[in-house]
Design a protein around this motif. Sequence first.
Motif, PDB file in Angstrom:
ATOM      1  N   LEU A 124       0.843  -1.187   0.000  1.00 50.51           N
ATOM      2  CA  LEU A 124       0.000   0.000   0.000  1.00 50.51           C
ATOM      3  C   LEU A 124       0.879   1.238   0.000  1.00 50.51           C
ATOM      4  CD1 LEU A 124      -2.568  -0.987   2.786  1.00 50.51           C
ATOM      5  CD2 LEU A 124      -2.733  -1.415   0.335  1.00 50.51           C
ATOM      6  N   GLU A 125       0.510   2.234  -0.806  1.00 47.40           N
ATOM      7  CA  GLU A 125       1.227   3.502  -0.846  1.00 47.40           C
ATOM      8  C   GLU A 125       0.494   4.527   0.016  1.00 47.40           C
ATOM      9  OE1 GLU A 125       1.723   4.730  -4.923  1.00 47.40           O
ATOM     10  OE2 GLU A 125       1.990   2.643  -5.571  1.00 47.40           O
ATOM     11  N   VAL A 126       1.238   5.295   0.788  1.00 51.24           N
ATOM     12  CA  VAL A 126       0.672   6.291   1.685  1.00 51.24           C
ATOM     13  C   VAL A 126       0.576   7.637   0.968  1.00 51.24           C
ATOM     14  CG1 VAL A 126       0.965   7.533   3.861  1.00 51.24           C
ATOM     15  CG2 VAL A 126       1.584   5.102   3.710  1.00 51.24           C
ATOM     16  N   ILE A 127      -0.607   8.262   1.045  1.00 51.61           N
ATOM     17  CA  ILE A 127      -0.838   9.597   0.493  1.00 51.61           C
ATOM     18  C   ILE A 127      -1.279  10.502   1.647  1.00 51.61           C
ATOM     19  CG2 ILE A 127      -2.133  10.980  -1.172  1.00 51.61           C
ATOM     20  CD1 ILE A 127      -2.575   8.397  -2.778  1.00 51.61           C
ATOM     21  N   HIS A 128      -0.498  11.521   1.928  1.00 49.41           N
ATOM     22  CA  HIS A 128      -0.803  12.467   3.008  1.00 49.41           C
ATOM     23  C   HIS A 128      -1.724  13.542   2.454  1.00 49.41           C
ATOM     24  CE1 HIS A 128       0.927  15.553   6.121  1.00 49.41           C
ATOM     25  NE2 HIS A 128      -0.274  15.124   6.465  1.00 49.41           N
ATOM     26  N   LEU A 129      -2.903  13.695   3.071  1.00 48.12           N
ATOM     27  CA  LEU A 129      -3.914  14.659   2.627  1.00 48.12           C
ATOM     28  C   LEU A 129      -4.193  15.621   3.770  1.00 48.12           C
ATOM     29  CD1 LEU A 129      -6.292  12.087   0.893  1.00 48.12           C
ATOM     30  CD2 LEU A 129      -4.659  13.623  -0.237  1.00 48.12           C
ATOM     31  N   ARG A 130      -3.692  16.840   3.665  1.00 48.08           N
ATOM     32  CA  ARG A 130      -3.727  17.802   4.769  1.00 48.08           C
ATOM     33  C   ARG A 130      -4.968  18.684   4.680  1.00 48.08           C
ATOM     34  NH1 ARG A 130       1.988  19.587   2.515  1.00 48.08           N
ATOM     35  NH2 ARG A 130       0.652  19.275   0.690  1.00 48.08           N
ATOM     36  N   GLY A 131      -5.740  18.722   5.768  1.00 48.37           N
ATOM     37  CA  GLY A 131      -6.896  19.613   5.777  1.00 48.37           C
ATOM     38  C   GLY A 131      -8.024  19.145   6.665  1.00 48.37           C
ATOM     39  N   HIS A 132      -8.505  17.918   6.475  1.00 52.17           N
ATOM     40  CA  HIS A 132      -9.522  17.402   7.398  1.00 52.17           C
ATOM     41  C   HIS A 132      -8.919  17.323   8.788  1.00 52.17           C
ATOM     42  CE1 HIS A 132     -13.027  15.265   8.806  1.00 52.17           C
ATOM     43  NE2 HIS A 132     -12.271  14.257   9.214  1.00 52.17           N
ATOM     44  N   THR A 133      -7.724  16.771   8.871  1.00 62.44           N
ATOM     45  CA  THR A 133      -6.848  16.888  10.035  1.00 62.44           C
ATOM     46  C   THR A 133      -5.428  17.077   9.488  1.00 62.44           C
ATOM     47  OG1 THR A 133      -6.350  14.527  10.215  1.00 62.44           O
ATOM     48  CG2 THR A 133      -8.311  15.325  11.401  1.00 62.44           C
ATOM     49  N   PRO A 134      -4.484  17.505  10.325  1.00 66.31           N
ATOM     50  CA  PRO A 134      -3.123  17.715   9.812  1.00 66.31           C
ATOM     51  C   PRO A 134      -2.475  16.434   9.303  1.00 66.31           C
ATOM     52  CG  PRO A 134      -3.421  18.851  11.905  1.00 66.31           C
ATOM     53  CD  PRO A 134      -4.622  17.997  11.716  1.00 66.31           C
ATOM     54  N   GLY A 135      -2.814  15.295   9.921  1.00 65.07           N
ATOM     55  CA  GLY A 135      -2.132  14.052   9.592  1.00 65.07           C
ATOM     56  C   GLY A 135      -2.995  13.014   8.911  1.00 65.07           C
ATOM     57  N   SER A 136      -4.036  13.424   8.223  1.00 66.52           N
ATOM     58  CA  SER A 136      -4.874  12.451   7.519  1.00 66.52           C
ATOM     59  C   SER A 136      -4.074  11.762   6.420  1.00 66.52           C
ATOM     60  CB  SER A 136      -6.087  13.136   6.891  1.00 66.52           C
ATOM     61  OG  SER A 136      -7.014  13.554   7.871  1.00 66.52           O
ATOM     62  N   VAL A 137      -4.282  10.449   6.294  1.00 66.58           N
ATOM     63  CA  VAL A 137      -3.619   9.697   5.230  1.00 66.58           C
ATOM     64  C   VAL A 137      -4.636   8.854   4.477  1.00 66.58           C
ATOM     65  CG1 VAL A 137      -1.366   9.610   6.364  1.00 66.58           C
ATOM     66  CG2 VAL A 137      -3.024   7.770   6.770  1.00 66.58           C
ATOM     67  N   ALA A 138      -4.335   8.619   3.203  1.00 68.63           N
ATOM     68  CA  ALA A 138      -5.035   7.653   2.380  1.00 68.63           C
ATOM     69  C   ALA A 138      -4.059   6.550   2.018  1.00 68.63           C
ATOM     70  CB  ALA A 138      -5.592   8.317   1.121  1.00 68.63           C
ATOM     71  N   LEU A 139      -4.593   5.390   1.629  1.00 73.66           N
ATOM     72  CA  LEU A 139      -3.778   4.233   1.282  1.00 73.66           C
ATOM     73  C   LEU A 139      -4.177   3.747  -0.101  1.00 73.66           C
ATOM     74  CD1 LEU A 139      -4.123   2.318   4.663  1.00 73.66           C
ATOM     75  CD2 LEU A 139      -2.127   3.615   3.919  1.00 73.66           C
ATOM     76  N   LEU A 140      -3.204   3.544  -0.968  1.00 75.82           N
ATOM     77  CA  LEU A 140      -3.461   3.130  -2.348  1.00 75.82           C
ATOM     78  C   LEU A 140      -2.873   1.755  -2.607  1.00 75.82           C
ATOM     79  CD1 LEU A 140      -4.300   3.695  -5.327  1.00 75.82           C
ATOM     80  CD2 LEU A 140      -2.023   4.731  -5.620  1.00 75.82           C
ATOM     81  N   TYR A 141      -3.716   0.846  -3.110  1.00 75.25           N
ATOM     82  CA  TYR A 141      -3.246  -0.450  -3.601  1.00 75.25           C
ATOM     83  C   TYR A 141      -3.378  -0.454  -5.114  1.00 75.25           C
ATOM     84  CZ  TYR A 141      -3.050  -5.408  -4.737  1.00 75.25           C
ATOM     85  OH  TYR A 141      -2.723  -6.620  -5.304  1.00 75.25           O
ATOM     86  N   ARG A 142      -2.260  -0.612  -5.800  1.00 70.75           N
ATOM     87  CA  ARG A 142      -2.253  -0.686  -7.259  1.00 70.75           C
ATOM     88  C   ARG A 142      -2.330  -2.162  -7.652  1.00 70.75           C
ATOM     89  NH1 ARG A 142      -0.273   4.343  -9.496  1.00 70.75           N
ATOM     90  NH2 ARG A 142       0.728   5.661  -7.905  1.00 70.75           N
ATOM     91  N   ASP A 143      -3.504  -2.620  -7.989  1.00 65.86           N
ATOM     92  CA  ASP A 143      -3.707  -4.018  -8.346  1.00 65.86           C
ATOM     93  C   ASP A 143      -3.009  -4.311  -9.676  1.00 65.86           C
ATOM     94  OD1 ASP A 143      -4.567  -6.580  -8.800  1.00 65.86           O
ATOM     95  OD2 ASP A 143      -6.699  -6.092  -8.904  1.00 65.86           O
ATOM     96  N   PRO A 144      -2.004  -5.186  -9.700  1.00 63.30           N
ATOM     97  CA  PRO A 144      -1.327  -5.471 -10.964  1.00 63.30           C
ATOM     98  C   PRO A 144      -2.246  -6.058 -12.022  1.00 63.30           C
ATOM     99  CG  PRO A 144      -0.071  -6.317  -9.089  1.00 63.30           C
ATOM    100  CD  PRO A 144      -1.416  -5.909  -8.569  1.00 63.30           C
ATOM    101  N   ALA A 145      -3.358  -6.650 -11.577  1.00 61.32           N
ATOM    102  CA  ALA A 145      -4.273  -7.299 -12.508  1.00 61.32           C
ATOM    103  C   ALA A 145      -5.539  -6.496 -12.756  1.00 61.32           C
ATOM    104  CB  ALA A 145      -4.646  -8.693 -11.981  1.00 61.32           C
ATOM    105  N   GLY A 146      -5.584  -5.252 -12.271  1.00 62.95           N
ATOM    106  CA  GLY A 146      -6.814  -4.469 -12.410  1.00 62.95           C
ATOM    107  C   GLY A 146      -6.571  -3.012 -12.099  1.00 62.95           C
ATOM    108  N   HIS A 147      -7.604  -2.360 -11.568  1.00 62.35           N
ATOM    109  CA  HIS A 147      -7.522  -0.933 -11.284  1.00 62.35           C
ATOM    110  C   HIS A 147      -7.057  -0.674  -9.854  1.00 62.35           C
ATOM    111  CE1 HIS A 147     -11.242  -1.388  -8.982  1.00 62.35           C
ATOM    112  NE2 HIS A 147     -11.766  -2.022 -10.027  1.00 62.35           N
ATOM    113  N   GLY A 148      -6.822   0.588  -9.519  1.00 66.29           N
ATOM    114  CA  GLY A 148      -6.381   0.965  -8.195  1.00 66.29           C
ATOM    115  C   GLY A 148      -7.503   0.928  -7.176  1.00 66.29           C
TER     116      GLY A 148
END
Length: 225
Positions: free
Chosen positions: A133-157
């Motif tokens: 999983l790749e970590v994406i830091h998204l600042r605004g809802h809280t200072p340390g909010s993060v999203a997580l991305l799984y890039r499926d090799p056989a499909g979409h993200g």
Amino acid sequence: MDVVEEYTGHVEPGGPAARRVLDALTITKISVGPMDNNAYLLVCRNTREALLVDAANDPERLSDLIGHDDDRPTLRTIVTTHQHQDHWAALGAIAGAYGANTIAHEEDAGALPVPPDRFVTQGDTVPVGDCVLEVIHLRGHTPGSVALLYRDPAGHGHLFTGDSLFPGGVGRTTSPEHFTSLINDVKSRIFDKLPDDTWFYPGHGDDSTLGAERPKLDEWRTRGW
């Protein structure tokens, strides 16, 4: 725990979980707690190691989701997407019961009931068995909010956004400055980088795709906080 195998992205409070089966990973979504929080159990199909996105509430239901049989997955990691209590009310109970490592962004860690074993930020990765999983830091809802991305090799993200992105808009903010920060991060770090078929899983309510939401970005910015 009843699990629906036909995944639509919709779950009901107190209802069955819903499972999506990918080539290398399963994603099981459940609604917990009085605020209809989503929790997501990700399981590597090869190693049977698991990661929980937000131990939000109802530790008994989360334990039932993980399972009680000898062949249940091994919960290695719990990621808390942000500091708001409705997303970590069961964190202490679940981490303690399973001996799982806890992960969060350092800027939100002080509000959590369990000190994180690891801090993550933009560009970091978190393993789920053989999957990443790749970590994406998204600042605004809280200072340390993060999203997580799984890039499926056989499909979409597959993108787990916490309370930073929902169908219909970005998450709640408390000032124009925080809104500008969040909408800018969501645009530059998500919509500008990922294709329309990326499926995203929010902290409450139903899922959506980036393609379904992309035409509304200018409307969201005009609407403001």
